[in-house]
Scaffold this motif. Structure first.
Motif, PDB file in Angstrom:
ATOM      1  N   ILE A  24       0.840  -1.208   0.000  1.00 37.79           N
ATOM      2  CA  ILE A  24       0.000   0.000   0.000  1.00 37.79           C
ATOM      3  C   ILE A  24       0.870   1.251   0.000  1.00 37.79           C
ATOM      4  O   ILE A  24       0.603   2.193  -0.752  1.00 37.79           O
ATOM      5  N   ASP A  25       1.929   1.253   0.805  1.00 37.23           N
ATOM      6  CA  ASP A  25       2.838   2.404   0.823  1.00 37.23           C
ATOM      7  C   ASP A  25       3.453   2.634  -0.560  1.00 37.23           C
ATOM      8  O   ASP A  25       3.547   3.769  -1.031  1.00 37.23           O
ATOM      9  N   TYR A  26       3.868   1.561  -1.220  1.00 35.97           N
ATOM     10  CA  TYR A  26       4.460   1.671  -2.551  1.00 35.97           C
ATOM     11  C   TYR A  26       3.439   2.237  -3.542  1.00 35.97           C
ATOM     12  O   TYR A  26       3.760   3.130  -4.343  1.00 35.97           O
ATOM     13  N   GLU A  27       2.217   1.711  -3.497  1.00 36.93           N
ATOM     14  CA  GLU A  27       1.180   2.188  -4.415  1.00 36.93           C
ATOM     15  C   GLU A  27       0.835   3.656  -4.153  1.00 36.93           C
ATOM     16  O   GLU A  27       0.559   4.405  -5.085  1.00 36.93           O
ATOM     17  N   LEU A  28       0.843   4.056  -2.891  1.00 32.98           N
ATOM     18  CA  LEU A  28       0.582   5.471  -2.576  1.00 32.98           C
ATOM     19  C   LEU A  28       1.683   6.366  -3.132  1.00 32.98           C
ATOM     20  O   LEU A  28       1.410   7.457  -3.641  1.00 32.98           O
ATOM     21  N   ALA A  29       2.926   5.912  -3.055  1.00 32.12           N
ATOM     22  CA  ALA A  29       4.031   6.685  -3.634  1.00 32.12           C
ATOM     23  C   ALA A  29       3.881   6.768  -5.156  1.00 32.12           C
ATOM     24  O   ALA A  29       4.098   7.824  -5.756  1.00 32.12           O
ATOM     25  N   THR A  30       3.465   5.649  -5.761  1.00 35.84           N
ATOM     26  CA  THR A  30       3.233   5.630  -7.202  1.00 35.84           C
ATOM     27  C   THR A  30       2.103   6.587  -7.578  1.00 35.84           C
ATOM     28  O   THR A  30       2.200   7.329  -8.557  1.00 35.84           O
ATOM     29  N   LEU A  31       1.041   6.577  -6.777  1.00 31.92           N
ATOM     30  CA  LEU A  31      -0.083   7.474  -7.026  1.00 31.92           C
ATOM     31  C   LEU A  31       0.353   8.933  -6.900  1.00 31.92           C
ATOM     32  O   LEU A  31      -0.027   9.778  -7.723  1.00 31.92           O
ATOM     33  N   HIS A  32       1.161   9.227  -5.907  1.00 33.71           N
ATOM     34  CA  HIS A  32       1.659  10.598  -5.726  1.00 33.71           C
ATOM     35  C   HIS A  32       2.418  11.065  -6.968  1.00 33.71           C
ATOM     36  O   HIS A  32       2.189  12.163  -7.477  1.00 33.71           O
ATOM     37  N   ASP A  33       3.322  10.212  -7.451  1.00 34.33           N
ATOM     38  CA  ASP A  33       4.088  10.571  -8.643  1.00 34.33           C
ATOM     39  C   ASP A  33       3.179  10.761  -9.858  1.00 34.33           C
ATOM     40  O   ASP A  33       3.377  11.690 -10.648  1.00 34.33           O
ATOM     41  N   ALA A  34       2.197   9.870  -9.992  1.00 36.34           N
ATOM     42  CA  ALA A  34       1.270   9.975 -11.130  1.00 36.34           C
ATOM     43  C   ALA A  34       0.443  11.255 -11.045  1.00 36.34           C
ATOM     44  O   ALA A  34       0.163  11.887 -12.068  1.00 36.34           O
ATOM     45  N   LEU A  35       0.042  11.631  -9.844  1.00 35.22           N
ATOM     46  CA  LEU A  35      -0.711  12.869  -9.678  1.00 35.22           C
ATOM     47  C   LEU A  35       0.136  14.083 -10.053  1.00 35.22           C
ATOM     48  O   LEU A  35      -0.350  15.019 -10.701  1.00 35.22           O
ATOM     49  N   LEU A  36       1.403  14.064  -9.658  1.00 39.93           N
ATOM     50  CA  LEU A  36       2.290  15.171 -10.018  1.00 39.93           C
ATOM     51  C   LEU A  36       2.499  15.244 -11.527  1.00 39.93           C
ATOM     52  O   LEU A  36       2.591  16.337 -12.091  1.00 39.93           O
TER      53      LEU A  36
END
Length: 62
Positions: A24-36
């Motif tokens: 979940i932490d990894y996916e949240l980091a991925t989501l953050h990058d995708a949002l940026l």
């Protein structure tokens, strides 16, 4: 026999929870990058994976 099965399921679930939290932490980091990056495809895929991980975690923590 039922107690043995329940004990195995509980132990397996207890080992899976920390791994799920890392995923979940990894996916949240991925989501953050995708949002940026405003990458809508990655955002959609990541949110779907997060939803599946969330449901699995809820089942294991009950």
């Amino acid at each position: 026999m039922e107690q043995v099965v329940q004990a195995f399921i509980r132990e397996d679930g207890e080992m899976r929870i920390p791994v799920l939290r890392l995923e979940i932490d990894y996916e949240l980091a991925t989501l953050h990058d995708a949002l940026l990056d405003e990458d809508l495809g990655v955002i959609r895929q990541t949110k779907q994976r997060l939803e599946k991980l969330r449901k699995e975690l809820i089942l294991l923590e009950v």
